[in-house]
Design an enzyme around this catalytic site. Structure first.
Site: not given
Length: 395
Positions: A8, A15, A146, A209-210, A281, A283, A332-333
């Site tokens: 990526n 990455k 994508d 975030n997206g 964010d 969190r 997921e979190n």
């Protein structure tokens, strides 16, 4: 055992994951940051150990050379001949590419032609492709788009109610994004449900975030929340999601901003950051909401309610619902967001078990026993999807 590198490439980053196929195990993974700047950072994780190196890496080709030298130097691979394929994430394939494809000069030209649709991402993806081609010219490379997964959308979903010639001349239509992630998690959901994907109607929620939502019927995307660009759809970390288009000239008039400045505001200063005024964010926002911050509470309500609307809308598009999948950082979190999104949907057979919902970052069914609609948390794995497509097209 085939060894595949999933790549990526960003404008100043690279990455990577080295995977063993078909086992789908990660041999090594890492990141090259600050490419083209002083003191670039190379990080690699393999055999349970992490190594970091800081040196000037002038361009992507130099980053690729450093990565390959490190893989052989540490004995992670015996030689470069062990690498049997390279899979590249490419953000936008336009209408030209409805599936992953082996990269040829013609394909590369095609990716360049649709780059105006993703000016921030495609040129960086192309740079990554060319860098690997320079260093490993004989290793087959595959482009994984994508947008490709959403190319099965019917015209009723992808056309905007604009003059038809805009679509014909300029390619103005809904494309959708996060396709590789939506494809991975919906196929994984079918495996976990032990049901052929052809028989399932799945709502996929990629919430990071997206964020984007996809209606996947019989394994095919029939609608998705993002549009011509990733700015459309639900509220996101810094992106506004859907707004009244007439707001753009109104904001320009009131603030004196140019159209480019307003678009930058919609992309980078809106969404959760715009509403809270202090963070994109989730969190931070959840923590502030717990302490009574009203704007943080409103931001959570807005974020969840925008997604909540798509659940009903896409269930109608698919003629019902067999499963809802949550994936990506927030999906997921965040038990809080999952609970808020699913609240009040028991009339549709969607009933979350609050105890089971208390799960983070691992696969789990979180619906109440006997509920007709499965609710599944599935960590996404775009790299595995890229590696699968690379093997499929090169073996």
């Amino acid at each position: 055992m085939a060894k595949i590198i999933a790549i990526n490439a960003g404008s100043s980053s690279l990455k990577f994951q080295l995977l063993a196929m078909p086992e789908e195990t990660v041999i090594a993974k890492g990141l090259v940051e600050r490419i083209g700047l002083k003191k670039s950072i190379f990080t690699i994780e393999a055999n349970g150990q992490q190594h970091e190196l800081t040196e000037d890496i002038p361009d992507h080709a130099a980053a690729v050379k450093l990565l390959l030298k490190d893989l052989t130097g540490r004995g992670i691979i015996a030689s470069l001949e062990e690498i049997e394929g390279i899979g590249h994430r490419v953000v936008h394939g336009g209408e030209k590419f409805n599936d992953s494809v082996v990269i040829t000069d013609e394909v590369l030209q095609g990716i360049e032609e649709v780059s105006e649709l993703a000016p921030l991402h495609n040129p960086a993806n192309i740079t990554g492709i060319k860098a690997f081609k320079e260093v490993l010219p004989n290793v087959p490379a595959v482009a994984v788009f994508d947008t490709a997964f959403h190319q099965t959308m019917p015209e009723s979903a992808f056309l905007y109610s604009l003059p038809y010639e805009y679509y014909e001349k300029y390619g103005i239509r809904k494309y959708g994004f996060h396709g590789t992630s939506h494809k991975y998690v919906t196929h994984r959901a079918a495996e976990l449900m032990e049901t052929p994907i052809e028989e399932l109607r799945i709502l996929s929620c990629h919430l990071g975030n997206g964020a984007s939502i996809a209606a996947v019927k019989g394994g095919k995307s029939i609608d998705t929340s993002m549009g011509f660009t990733p700015l459309a759809g639900v509220t996101m970390g810094t992106r506004s999601g859907n707004i009244d288009p007439a707001l753009i000239p109104y904001i320009m008039e009131k603030t004196g901003q140019s159209v480019e400045e307003v678009v930058a505001t919609l992309n980078k200063k809106s969404g959760l950051l715009g509403i809270t005024g202090f963070s994109s964010d989730l969190r931070d926002i959840e923590a502030a909401a717990k302490e009574g911050d009203e704007r943080a509470q409103v931001a959570l309500d807005v974020f969840a309610s925008r997604i909540h609307k798509y659940v009903g809308s896409y269930a109608a598009r698919m003629g019902g619902l067999d499963a809802i999948v949550f994936t990506a950082g927030i999906g997921e979190n965040s038990a809080t967001i999952r609970e808020r999104v699913l609240k009040g949907l028991s009339f549709m057979g969607v009933d979350v078990d609050l105890e089971k919902n208390n799960v983070r970052g691992k696969e789990a069914f979180i619906e109440k026993a006997g509920a007709p609609v499965k609710i599944i948390v599935i960590p996404t794995n775009e790299e595995v999807m890229i590696a699968r497509d690379t093997v499929r097209l090169t073996s």
